[in-house]
Design an enzyme around this catalytic site. Sequence first.
Site, PDB file in Angstrom:
ATOM      1  N   ARG A  56       0.753  -1.163   0.094  1.00 54.55           N
ATOM      2  CA  ARG A  56      -0.039  -0.135  -0.148  1.00 54.55           C
ATOM      3  C   ARG A  56       0.785   1.432   0.109  1.00 54.55           C
ATOM      4  O   ARG A  56       0.308   2.492  -0.542  1.00 54.55           O
ATOM      5  CB  ARG A  56      -0.987  -0.035   1.163  1.00 54.55           C
ATOM      6  CG  ARG A  56      -2.036  -0.985   1.096  1.00 54.55           C
ATOM      7  CD  ARG A  56      -2.866  -0.996   2.101  1.00 54.55           C
ATOM      8  NE  ARG A  56      -4.276  -1.750   1.747  1.00 54.55           N
ATOM      9  CZ  ARG A  56      -5.074  -2.101   2.559  1.00 54.55           C
ATOM     10  NH1 ARG A  56      -5.138  -1.895   3.787  1.00 54.55           N
ATOM     11  NH2 ARG A  56      -6.158  -2.833   2.167  1.00 54.55           N
ATOM     12  N   LYS A  88     -18.006 -18.560   1.630  1.00 53.59           N
ATOM     13  CA  LYS A  88     -19.585 -18.330   1.765  1.00 53.59           C
ATOM     14  C   LYS A  88     -20.145 -17.917   0.574  1.00 53.59           C
ATOM     15  O   LYS A  88     -19.600 -17.013  -0.213  1.00 53.59           O
ATOM     16  CB  LYS A  88     -19.856 -17.586   2.851  1.00 53.59           C
ATOM     17  CG  LYS A  88     -19.532 -18.078   4.138  1.00 53.59           C
ATOM     18  CD  LYS A  88     -20.047 -17.314   5.299  1.00 53.59           C
ATOM     19  CE  LYS A  88     -19.619 -17.775   6.573  1.00 53.59           C
ATOM     20  NZ  LYS A  88     -20.195 -16.887   7.723  1.00 53.59           N
ATOM     21  N   GLY A 116     -11.010  -9.842  -1.154  1.00 58.05           N
ATOM     22  CA  GLY A 116     -10.967 -10.882  -0.286  1.00 58.05           C
ATOM     23  C   GLY A 116      -9.698 -11.604  -0.409  1.00 58.05           C
ATOM     24  O   GLY A 116      -8.574 -11.127  -0.787  1.00 58.05           O
ATOM     25  N   GLY A 174     -13.097  -4.468   0.497  1.00 59.02           N
ATOM     26  CA  GLY A 174     -14.459  -4.280   0.389  1.00 59.02           C
ATOM     27  C   GLY A 174     -14.611  -3.294  -0.671  1.00 59.02           C
ATOM     28  O   GLY A 174     -15.669  -3.254  -1.479  1.00 59.02           O
TER      29      GLY A 174
END
Length: 508
Positions: free
Chosen positions: A148, A310, A466, A489
């Site tokens: 970053r 999920k 993710g 996100g």
Amino acid sequence: MSRIQTSKFHIVDQANFYNLQLTNGETIKHLNAYWVQNQNQKSFVLFYSFSNDGTLELKPGDIAELTYELVGQYVLNENPKQSVPFYQIKSYTKREKDASFQKKIFDFSHTVGNRLNRDINFENQPVVIRVDFNVPLDKHFVVTDRTRIVAAKPTIDFVIENNGRCVILSHLGRPKGAEDQFSLKHIVSQVSQVLERPVRFCEDCVGEKAVEEVQKLPLGEILLMENLRFDQKETMGDLDFAQKLSNLGSVYINDAFGTAHRAHASTTIMAQFFPNKKYFGKLLESEILAIDRILKTGKPPIAIILGGAKVSTKIPILEKMLDIADHIIIGGGMVYTFKKAQGGSIGKSICEDQYLEYCLEILAKAKEKGVHIHLPIDTLAASDFSNDATQKVFLSHQIEKDFEGMDAGPQTVEYFSSIIKQCQTILWNGPIGVFEFSNFAQGTKTIGQTIAEQTKQGAFSLVGGGDSVAAVKQFGLANQMSYVSTGGGAMLESLEGKLLPGIKALLT
Ligand code: AMP
């Protein structure tokens, strides 16, 4: 006063909402909705899955008279607390097609005016740059992944090379107040090393002292301000705090893609204090352009590889991809909800029973739209959730009851690879298996290698959102992909087609 109203609306888009939290504490699992606009161009969301007559046949581009009733309020945002009314459509009359209708999408090509890709002379003024230095630290405060910081360098170099004085804002972690372990002072020398410039540190991010430090800052040096989240007003999106932040400079650049999906003071709210003096940072720009290469200009065939634990967290992206992709490859723990829905035996694999029906709906929708959904053929399963558990390969719909699916089996890896090798545009979101366990990492690694090979052949590949980003880094494949996103996100929400608040704030 009647809660039932009738109005004429333009249907702008269809949308699905999941797990809507109501202000009365209830949660609604799934609602279909329309984005609509009234005659005064005001936008609303109208929900309809409560309607008695089942489905509505309205499509984007229709004009209809809708009779709707206020049903309740849902929580839009916990922090700052915001709620929004929601309505049930009771009935409608379809009027006509809107001849001038154009589906409203954010068009980055309209933002050239506030990009950093031309000569700008900052004339020695302080330029406030919101970056994302929320980096992982070990217990000695050593930055364990500098990605970053490296990613912010092009914008910082640009500002300095164009006579601007760099004032850097960032958050680090989730402190509850001014906790020393979250102070950005710990990374000053490491930031300086990566940016190859002197970096000063200011113990505040607002107030008199902060402004004084900015005034003393010489051209060519960088001033890193203390962690924004030491003040709760940052995440609350407080206007007064945002105004104080705006006193630090006369130009604002947002380069924090990782937090662009949050309407925080420094990421969104402060932009309004810089009319005509706010810019997309270079990282923000490259993230947006990478997303566009999937959502808007992706060269077909387009494949999306969706993995992770999920189904529930991937629903919006799955829905969106039905309109974009030619192939949707499903891996990871998500697989077993699909397999169970189809009547398979999945042993003790991870499964979300409440989404069984949804999985079947998605498969049917995909068929209708001509999108190929690819599910695994075989599975490498384990006797329990650990690296050293007993392993056995099963057909993915015939897993023995004492085993759980952990990784794609050999036939699956070959099958998935053969699809990837046909595609010109590839999006990867979520690992194929429990790659954190070395004995169950092979599927994720091979899929990563296949994407890297296909990229070498000229395909565009984006790894975003993710744990797939962590996976490509772990396997040393990051620089063999066309683009690896810095935002989790934020990337996911962008791929769902949302215009992020941090981006919107730079436009208005
Ligand atoms: P996500 O954040 O949704 O992308 O999920 C990432 C996580 O999914 C990783 O930590 C993986 O270990 C996990 N995962 C992948 N495959 C499986 C599986 N078959 N069973 C359980 N977890 C899995």
